[in-house]
Write a protein that holds these residues in place. Sequence first.
Motif, short mmCIF file in Angstrom:
data_model
loop_
_atom_site.label_atom_id
_atom_site.label_comp_id
_atom_site.label_asym_id
_atom_site.label_seq_id
_atom_site.Cartn_x
_atom_site.Cartn_y
_atom_site.Cartn_z
N LYS A 102 0.63 -1.07 -0.01
CA LYS A 102 -0.08 0.25 0.09
C LYS A 102 1.26 1.20 -0.16
O LYS A 102 0.98 2.15 -0.74
CB LYS A 102 -0.99 -0.29 1.07
N GLU A 103 1.28 1.41 0.82
CA GLU A 103 3.13 2.41 1.36
C GLU A 103 3.40 2.75 -0.28
O GLU A 103 3.80 3.39 -0.96
CB GLU A 103 3.64 2.34 2.09
N ALA A 104 4.26 1.62 -0.60
CA ALA A 104 4.49 1.34 -1.97
C ALA A 104 3.91 2.33 -3.48
O ALA A 104 4.12 2.84 -3.59
CB ALA A 104 5.32 0.09 -2.55
N GLY A 105 2.20 1.94 -2.87
CA GLY A 105 1.92 2.46 -4.20
C GLY A 105 1.32 3.71 -4.10
O GLY A 105 1.90 4.66 -5.02
N GLU A 106 1.88 4.33 -2.57
CA GLU A 106 1.08 5.27 -2.25
C GLU A 106 2.53 6.43 -3.35
O GLU A 106 2.12 7.56 -3.54
CB GLU A 106 1.15 6.07 -1.05
N GLU A 107 3.31 5.60 -2.48
CA GLU A 107 4.54 6.30 -2.70
C GLU A 107 4.73 7.03 -4.94
O GLU A 107 4.85 7.81 -4.73
CB GLU A 107 5.66 5.57 -2.23
N ARG A 108 4.11 5.53 -5.16
CA ARG A 108 4.70 5.62 -6.83
C ARG A 108 3.34 7.27 -7.27
O ARG A 108 4.21 7.81 -8.01
CB ARG A 108 4.29 4.46 -7.08
N LEU A 109 2.59 6.60 -6.98
CA LEU A 109 1.91 7.65 -7.17
C LEU A 109 1.90 9.31 -6.58
O LEU A 109 1.75 9.74 -7.48
CB LEU A 109 0.25 7.12 -6.76
N ASN A 110 2.48 9.47 -6.06
CA ASN A 110 2.74 10.56 -5.25
C ASN A 110 3.66 10.94 -6.07
O ASN A 110 4.12 11.97 -6.71
CB ASN A 110 3.25 10.80 -3.39
N ASP A 111 4.85 10.13 -6.44
CA ASP A 111 6.06 10.42 -7.53
C ASP A 111 5.64 10.93 -8.92
O ASP A 111 6.46 11.60 -9.30
CB ASP A 111 7.22 9.05 -7.69
#
Length: 196
Positions: A102-111
Amino acid sequence: MKIGLDIDGVILDSENVFRASAELYDLLELHKNGVVNPKGFRNSERYDWNANEISGFREKFVELTKKSMLMPNAKEVLQLLKKDGHELIIITARGLTIKGMKEAGEERLNDFNLTFNKYFWCVEDKTAICKQESIDIMIDDKSSICNDTAQNKIKTLYFRDVNREKLEENEYLKEVNNWGEIYRYIYNLSMEEKTK
């Protein structure tokens, strides 16, 4: 309209990254030629891996997510959809089974500076969320989810990659292969609704 969106294989090319990495893992780390079902959606369906081998590959998912890029034209079309007044809602199983996803997905969308109206993470039953949120169109790359949402009379776009199962289209289910097709479908549907 309210548009439900999966992340992996729809917004991010992570499914391609996972698939290519699984081939290398099978061949170079496990020293196998373990493909038993080339059309299998999950690695556990695709390869003859045992539980330890599956677990070993899943440990790589968070790092592999960081390598994923946007699907071609996804950002442009998402911006167009927002501009057109549509509500964009993330509905994903990401984070349900693998810690840190979940956190990796959030981070990638933020990127990629992508934001959405609502987020539903770790979802087991996407159709239930679609009903709860009165989703007009759901976009997903998993055939079983697309079949289920379509059978529940939710317009569904099946973002099908070349090696995925072919589904029979109907008034609730349409196959798309890129974000241009997605925008054309939603644009035309919006125009039809305005003339009613």
